[in-house]
Design a protein around this motif. Structure first.
Motif, PDB file in Angstrom:
ATOM      1  N   HIS A  53     -15.934  67.055 -65.157  1.00  0.00           N
ATOM      2  CA  HIS A  53     -17.013  67.628 -64.363  1.00  0.00           C
ATOM      3  C   HIS A  53     -17.546  66.618 -63.369  1.00  0.00           C
ATOM      4  O   HIS A  53     -17.536  65.408 -63.619  1.00  0.00           O
ATOM      5  CB  HIS A  53     -18.144  68.105 -65.272  1.00  0.00           C
ATOM      6  N   GLU A  54     -18.046  67.155 -62.242  1.00  0.00           N
ATOM      7  CA  GLU A  54     -18.592  66.315 -61.187  1.00  0.00           C
ATOM      8  C   GLU A  54     -19.997  65.819 -61.524  1.00  0.00           C
ATOM      9  O   GLU A  54     -20.422  64.776 -61.056  1.00  0.00           O
ATOM     10  CB  GLU A  54     -18.631  67.095 -59.865  1.00  0.00           C
ATOM     11  N   CYS A  55     -20.747  66.590 -62.327  1.00  0.00           N
ATOM     12  CA  CYS A  55     -22.140  66.240 -62.582  1.00  0.00           C
ATOM     13  C   CYS A  55     -22.583  66.778 -63.932  1.00  0.00           C
ATOM     14  O   CYS A  55     -21.895  67.575 -64.568  1.00  0.00           O
ATOM     15  CB  CYS A  55     -23.042  66.767 -61.465  1.00  0.00           C
ATOM     16  N   SER A  57     -25.034  68.856 -64.733  1.00  0.00           N
ATOM     17  CA  SER A  57     -25.330  70.287 -64.821  1.00  0.00           C
ATOM     18  C   SER A  57     -24.075  71.093 -65.131  1.00  0.00           C
ATOM     19  O   SER A  57     -24.107  72.039 -65.925  1.00  0.00           O
ATOM     20  CB  SER A  57     -25.972  70.781 -63.522  1.00  0.00           C
ATOM     21  N   ASP A  58     -22.963  70.739 -64.491  1.00  0.00           N
ATOM     22  CA  ASP A  58     -21.694  71.411 -64.778  1.00  0.00           C
ATOM     23  C   ASP A  58     -21.306  71.223 -66.237  1.00  0.00           C
ATOM     24  O   ASP A  58     -20.858  72.157 -66.910  1.00  0.00           O
ATOM     25  CB  ASP A  58     -20.583  70.845 -63.887  1.00  0.00           C
ATOM     26  N   GLN A  76     -31.539  63.609 -69.054  1.00  0.00           N
ATOM     27  CA  GLN A  76     -30.408  62.746 -68.759  1.00  0.00           C
ATOM     28  C   GLN A  76     -30.347  61.581 -69.741  1.00  0.00           C
ATOM     29  O   GLN A  76     -31.372  61.099 -70.223  1.00  0.00           O
ATOM     30  CB  GLN A  76     -30.482  62.257 -67.312  1.00  0.00           C
ATOM     31  N   GLU A 179     -25.295  68.010 -50.772  1.00  0.00           N
ATOM     32  CA  GLU A 179     -25.173  67.417 -52.103  1.00  0.00           C
ATOM     33  C   GLU A 179     -24.153  66.293 -52.102  1.00  0.00           C
ATOM     34  O   GLU A 179     -24.381  65.217 -52.672  1.00  0.00           O
ATOM     35  CB  GLU A 179     -24.774  68.483 -53.127  1.00  0.00           C
ATOM     36  N   LYS A 183     -25.435  62.686 -52.938  1.00  0.00           N
ATOM     37  CA  LYS A 183     -25.085  62.497 -54.351  1.00  0.00           C
ATOM     38  C   LYS A 183     -26.288  62.809 -55.251  1.00  0.00           C
ATOM     39  O   LYS A 183     -26.645  62.049 -56.142  1.00  0.00           O
ATOM     40  CB  LYS A 183     -24.575  61.070 -54.604  1.00  0.00           C
ATOM     41  N   GLU A 185     -27.448  66.154 -57.407  1.00  0.00           N
ATOM     42  CA  GLU A 185     -26.911  67.454 -57.787  1.00  0.00           C
ATOM     43  C   GLU A 185     -27.890  68.605 -57.571  1.00  0.00           C
ATOM     44  O   GLU A 185     -27.480  69.726 -57.267  1.00  0.00           O
ATOM     45  CB  GLU A 185     -26.423  67.435 -59.229  1.00  0.00           C
TER      46      GLU A 185
END
Length: 223
Positions: A53-55, A57-58, A76, A179, A183, A185
């Motif tokens: 995943h990129e972030c 939240s994903d 986080q 975004e 960077k 999210e």
């Protein structure tokens, strides 16, 4: 996985979330075998991501997709000193008069020193009169064209409370240019027209982004 007075940062963050007493369940969602073991060996709950995943939240969207939940809170893993008061404030907005408009909620805190305002590791946020986010940036926003206007600068604290559907929508929508440039999210939500309610707090945790942040956290915890 850095040591913070006898426990790792991630374990202290997990325990702090559990100890608020605000949640039915708390999980660490990770793609790291080391972090997964760190939490489960200590008796905690962890979920291993199935995809890259990129972030964050994903990653969380994948984990909760099949869970029967209403509100999902993302604390986080580098925020070991967040407290129940701040988390409670974020959750409370979902019971407020504009609750139906809120897709997600997050925290902001005033920045005082010019050094902190200009630090790109401090994500700044500006809001409308109803405290819905207009934009987030690593640059100082608003830009002070005229000095001494009395504007207050706010730092975004990386804690989010999502409606599950908003989180799943985020997961399925591609990253756009803003975004990708900043960077940050949560900009994706703004780019797709989601409403982010910002809640002010003066309770300062320490987000551990740098070695200096870790030393500050150690100092505060010792105190």
């Amino acid at each position: 996985m850095q040591d913070l007075h006898g426990k790792t940062v991630i374990l202290r963050t997990y325990e702090a979330a559990v100890n608020t007493g605000l949640f039915e369940e708390v999980f660490v969602v990770t793609d790291s075998d080391i972090i997964f073991s760190e939490i489960t060996d200590a008796g905690g709950k962890a979920v291993m991501s199935k995809k890259e995943h990129e972030c964050g939240s994903d990653r969380i969207a994948e984990a909760v997709e099949d869970m029967d939940v209403d509100i999902v809170v993302n604390v986080q893993g580098d925020e070991p000193m967040i407290d129940s008061e701040s988390l409670g404030k974020v959750l409370e907005v979902f019971k407020g008069p504009d609750a139906e408009m809120i897709d997600l909620a997050s925290l902001k805190t005033p920045l005082v020193s010019q050094k902190d305002i200009e630090n790109p590791n401090n994500v700044k946020v500006i809001t409308n009169k109803d405290n819905f986010a207009l934009y987030f940036s690593r640059s100082p926003i608003p830009f002070p064209r005229d000095q001494n206007t009395g504007v207050v600068y706010y730092k975004h604290i990386g804690i989010y409370a999502f409606r599950k559907q908003a989180l799943l929508d985020f997961y399925r929508l591609p990253m756009l240019e803003l975004e990708a440039t900043e960077k940050i999210e949560c900009i994706r939500y703004l780019e797709y027209g989601k409403n982010i309610k910002m809640v002010e707090t003066t309770v300062l945790g320490v987000g551990i982004d740098t070695p200096e942040d870790l030393e500050e956290a150690r100092r505060l915890l010792k105190k």
